[in-house]
Write an enzyme that holds these catalytic residues in place. Structure first.
Site, mmCIF file in Angstrom:
data_model
loop_
_atom_site.group_PDB
_atom_site.id
_atom_site.type_symbol
_atom_site.label_atom_id
_atom_site.label_comp_id
_atom_site.label_asym_id
_atom_site.label_seq_id
_atom_site.Cartn_x
_atom_site.Cartn_y
_atom_site.Cartn_z
ATOM 1 N N GLY A 134 0.839 -1.199 0.000
ATOM 2 C CA GLY A 134 0.000 0.000 0.000
ATOM 3 C C GLY A 134 0.874 1.249 0.000
ATOM 4 O O GLY A 134 1.962 1.268 -0.573
ATOM 5 N N SER A 135 0.413 2.251 0.724
ATOM 6 C CA SER A 135 0.999 3.596 0.597
ATOM 7 C C SER A 135 2.432 3.720 1.056
ATOM 8 O O SER A 135 3.092 4.716 0.716
ATOM 9 C CB SER A 135 0.145 4.586 1.385
ATOM 10 O OG SER A 135 -1.177 4.566 0.881
ATOM 11 N N THR A 136 2.937 2.792 1.868
ATOM 12 C CA THR A 136 4.345 2.918 2.264
ATOM 13 C C THR A 136 5.245 2.887 1.033
ATOM 14 O O THR A 136 6.361 3.388 1.059
ATOM 15 C CB THR A 136 4.759 1.772 3.223
ATOM 16 O OG1 THR A 136 4.245 0.532 2.715
ATOM 17 C CG2 THR A 136 4.195 2.006 4.607
#
Lengths: 576, 396
Positions: A288-290
């Site tokens: 995801g956003s990491t």
């Protein structure tokens, strides 16, 4: 006279018959002792001698402060000599009471036509003492080395465990087997008919030397903190599990590696083998956003973006390749820094598109995704990074927001450590050195640079942006009072195994970052798998990061900036 | 000769005056004594080697058996010396009283409060600090009785009712009492000795072979009725069938012989005595000798026994008294047959019996009785005539 003495003939006959008898015995002896000697000797040797492997004690495993994590203990094993038992059922009943096993099973063993059977191996010392107080005839105990993990479940997934015969089966125990196991020596034991060892033949004067001692980079205290905080978070969010890895960014040394749920290596059979997996490195997940951290790093390094570059947020909706990408927070024109800090999917997708497939792929690979980190633990997965030729039309946008890519927690913490470490990507490791019984170093791990995906300048700029994530972005709950924290939240939808599409209920919440931002001492990744209710990484994983960091930093003696700020304020503001 | 026969019946004249002979008593046969001493010494060493581990294990005293063996050996040699100096004809007068005493002892040992049971057989009679096996004495007593009987009935052994049958009945009673213990090995030995002596005394072959249809079914029934005897027989017929069970003893014995090879593994180095070889210090002492001393040792022991037997026949042939001749033959048969049967059992040629190797095995009663027998044999050897002369030996 012969004619007159018929009994003389009879005496001759009897004497002759007896002599025939003696001749027969002599022939028989010749057969046994000369003709069949070789064959009979082999059979006799087989029953007299038993070749056993005597092994020196297994080496210990210690944390970086020298605290014991795994040692060998001499514990009793109990055996029976069925041939010398008069009352097997009574003995079996007595044994069953002490050993807490079924009497009929023991009796079955004791009724075998053998001179030696194991009844139970590697018992508790307590049980051994009560057996000796029973002093049953035909039952004996010997001491054997049993692996003991004094801290119980602490660090179990890294330590692994050793089997009944002392061979390492998982984790460090398995990877460092060649160092840990004691010197093997073949010993020919002489046995009597009762199966007892009489006198060892050919036993060297010197006992086999013990195995090497392994010292880890793990710090027992930080490990304890990480496990405690992770377990607590997993419990309160009623999550399926979680992973927390703490790394020293400058070296790649692992300080803590926590997996939830855990298991006790002293009783591995109590849980399913599935629990033994060190999921920080065996399991890949969609981050995801990491992942935006590394897209940003590429964009900054390639000068495609600067922190102040304006990107239009499309008011929270953008169609890419026929599918719609949403933003949690609708926005218009925002800076590149804000894209990361607010975790804008649209901004990240646009950044990736500006970089192009080739550069995105190159940087993702440069940060170590899609390859094994070569950490000194068994079972590591490489994760999954597709080559651009296999990408779909949406892939570029997807990868920018951490989809269509599989990474391990270890890869993630190693990659974020590179940002913390001025761009240098290090090789992670958990063993600092291996020493023999005299303390001589037999093997040693030194910090090892793998490559440098970004420059120091880019790393510094990116660190500034990531600090903003915590100070005024999605990662606010990761803030550690007194320290500057840089990091990034991540919330990934899991693929529903039933539908094969992204689930709206199964999430993985994560936070990865480092602290203190200006001089990073700790890089931490926290992943919470399938939490119930709240799933946002910034809400469920960021607090775990904070709690680990706020306890570990003072422990490591990293000075907080708060009192310094206060002092400057006092100095700098002497006059009203 | 007729005069001598008459004298034999009266039991009056001591040896030196009989026949008014001018011969003086010769010295005892040094060879027989030497053989007995050598066998006893071999036995002493083997018993210590065999029993040290077992004794240490059972009594926490590794010389437990050695001490007892030495004591019996000393006592046995005193008996031997005494018997060799004693005029053997006294045994002729004492044969019947001794026979009676033995019957009493055989009955006493069967009484549960007196007889000590070891390994399922009531064989020992405890007399103060020592225990004795009446069955061991029976062997020599049967020889004494038969020698006296055959001397008295000389010439009439060919008759069935007056000569052949009576000793069979007497021995049959003794054998029956021994069987009640039970001790088949001793019964076999006294049976064979009896038949041998009757044969040597000139009994009719018809009578002897006539026993076969009686004895064979009797032995068959005895074996069939007793599970352990049947098992021993089965084991003997197929020892490899169950090497850990019933065939264990003989198999272990084979292994001991085999690993000894030609020269043995060395004294005290034997490994079979470590509880593998059952009764290593008693019945299976030859197997241990086989392991530790090799074929050289075992064949030496067997050759010594063979020479002892030949010497025994020579002493019998040279004996001046018919009683001496019968007695010497009986003792020779007793020692020779026991040695052969023991060796046959240990080497797997015969089914297992509880018989010791004379003079060598541990066992006080057996040792004492056998040494006494040697002593008597030595006494007979003193009373010899020139080897070439055949005066009176069974001549009629």
């Amino acid at each position: 006279m012969t004619a007159k003495d018929p009994q003389r003939l009879r005496r001759i006959v009897v004497a002759f018959v007896l002599m025939l008898g003696f001749a027969g015995v002599l022939c028989r002896l010749f057969t046994l002792q000369v003709l069949q000697a070789a064959e009979l000797t082999v059979r006799a040797d087989r029953q007299h001698r038993k070749t056993v492997t005597v092994e020196g004690g297994r080496g210990g495993i210690y944390d970086r402060q020298g605290k014991v994590l795994a040692i060998n203990m001499d514990v009793p094993s109990v055996f029976g000599v069925p041939t010398s038992l008069e009352n097997p059922s009574g003995v079996a009943r007595d044994l069953a009471r002490v050993l807490h096993v079924r009497a009929d099973e023991i009796e079955r063993k004791l009724r075998q036509e053998r001179s030696f059977v194991w009844i139970a191996r590697k018992l508790d010392p307590e049980q051994g003492r009560s057996l000796e107080s029973l002093s049953l005839e035909g039952i004996g105990t010997v001491m054997e080395g049993r692996r003991f993990y004094p801290k119980g479940p602490l660090l179990a997934h890294v330590l692994g465990f050793a089997g009944m015969d002392g061979q390492g089966l998982e984790g460090i125990e398995r990877r460092y087997e060649s160092y840990l196991h004691g010197e093997k020596q073949l010993v020919v034991l002489q046995r009597d008919a009762l199966g007892r060892t009489v006198f060892p033949k050919g036993l060297n004067e010197q006992a086999p030397s013990a195995g090497h001692n392994v010292t880890l980079t793990i710090d027992e205290v930080i490990q304890y903190i990480a496990e405690k905080e992770l377990d607590e978070a997993v419990a309160t969010t009623r999550a399926k599990g979680g992973v927390a890895v703490v790394m020293e960014p400058r070296t790649g040394a692992i300080l803590a590696l926590a997996i939830s749920p855990k298991f006790d290596p002293n009783a591995v059979r109590a849980v399913s083998p599935d629990r033994w997996r060190n999921r920080a490195l065996t399991d890949a997940y969609e981050p995801g956003s990491t992942m935006k951290v590394f897209i940003a790093a590429a964009a900054l390094e390639e000068k495609v973006m600067e922190p102040g570059t304006l990107i239009h947020g499309e008011n929270g909706q953008m169609t890419v390749a026929g599918t719609v990408i949403h933003d949690h927070e609708k926005s218009g024109w925002i800076t590149f820094s804000q894209v990361i800090q607010k975790s804008s999917n649209i901004g990240a997708a646009k950044t990736a598109m500006a970089l192009g497939e080739e550069r995105v792929y190159r940087y993702i690979r440069a940060f170590g995704f899609g390859e094994k980190s070569e950490i000194d633990l068994p079972g590591e997965a490489a994760g999954l990074v597709k080559e651009p030729k296999n990408w779909g039309r949406r892939s570029l946008a997807s990868m920018a927001i951490g989809q269509e890519i599989g990474v391990t927690a270890l890869q993630l913490v190693t990659a974020v450590s590179a940002v913390a470490n001025g761009g240098w990507l290090m090789k992670p490791y958990v063993v600092s050195d291996v020493r023999d019984g005299k303390g001589q170093v037999a093997a040693q791990n030194n910090p090892q640079v793998r490559r440098r995906p970004i420059s120091a300048e880019t790393a510094k700029t990116l660190t500034g942006i990531l600090e903003g994530v915590v100070t005024n972005g999605t990662g606010a709950k990761a803030a550690v009072p007194g320290y500057r924290v840089a990091g990034k939240t991540g919330t990934a939808q899991k693929i529903d195994p039933q539908t094969g599409a992204y689930s709206s209920t199964l999430f993985v919440g994560s936070f990865t970052g480092f602290v203190p931002a200006e001089n990073p001492r700790l890089a931490i990744v926290v992943i919470i798998d399938e939490p119930h209710a709240e799933a946002w990484g910034g809400v469920i994983a960021a607090p775990v990061f904070r709690r680990i960091a706020e306890q570990a930093l003072p422990y490591l003696g990293v000075s907080s900036q708060a009192p310094v700020k206060l002092a400057l304020a006092m100095v700098g503001d002497p006059t009203p | 000769m007729t005069r001598r026969r008459g004298q034999a019946g009266t039991l009056t004249l001591p040896w030196p005056s009989s026949g008014g002979s001018t011969t003086t008593r010769a010295s005892a046969d040094g060879f027989v004594l030497a053989v007995a001493v050598v066998l006893a010494l071999v036995g002493l060493v083997m018993v210590f080697s065999a029993s040290a581990v077992v004794a240490g294990n059972r009594f926490h005293d590794s010389i437990y058996f050695l001490k007892r063996h030495l004591a019996w050996l000393a006592f046995g040699f005193l008996l031997l010396q005494a018997a060799s100096r004693l005029d053997y004809t006294v045994w002729r007068k004492m044969a019947l009283p001794i026979l009676g005493l033995t019957v009493v002892l055989l009955i006493l040992v069967l009484i549960p409060s007196l007889g000590v049971v070891v390994k399922g057989a009531r064989r020992w009679l405890r007399l103060g600090p020592i225990s004795v096996q009446p069955a061991e004495m029976v062997k020599l007593v049967v020889v004494l009785y038969l020698a006296a009987y055959l001397t008295r009935k000389e010439g009439r052994v060919t008759e069935f009712a007056a000569g052949f049958l009576p000793p069979l009945l007497i021995v049959g009673v003794l054998a029956g009492l021994v069987l009640l213990q039970p001790d088949l090995g001793t019964v076999v030995v006294i049976g064979l000795v009896t038949l041998g002596l009757l044969f040597l005394a000139g009994a009719r072959l018809l009578h002897l072979f006539g026993l076969v249809p009686i004895v064979v079914p009797a032995v068959a029934v005895l074996i069939w009725k007793s599970p352990y005897r049947l098992q021993r027989l089965m084991t003997f017929l197929d020892p490899m069938k169950d090497p850990s069970g019933a065939g264990f003893q003989v198999n272990q014995s084979f292994l001991a012989f085999g690993s000894g090879g030609l020269f043995g593994v060395g004294l005290g180095e034997g490994e079979q005595k470590l509880f593998f070889l059952p009764e290593a210090h008693t019945d299976f002492v030859l197997a241990l000798a086989g392991e530790e001393l090799g074929l050289v040792g075992t064949s030496a022991i067997m050759v010594l026994f063979a020479l002892l037997v030949l010497k025994g026949f020579q002493i019998a042939s040279r004996a001046r008294e018919p009683f001496g001749r019968h007695l010497a033959l009986g003792i020779t048969l007793l020692l020779g047959l026991q040695a052969l049967i023991n060796a046959g059992v240990v080497t797997g040629m015969l089914p297992t019996k509880g018989l010791t190797l004379p003079l060598v095995s541990y066992g006080g009663s057996s040792l004492m009785v056998n040494l006494l027998a040697i002593g008597i044999l030595l006494s007979i050897s003193r009373d010899r005539q020139g080897g070439g002369q055949s005066r009176g030996i069974g001549g009629r």
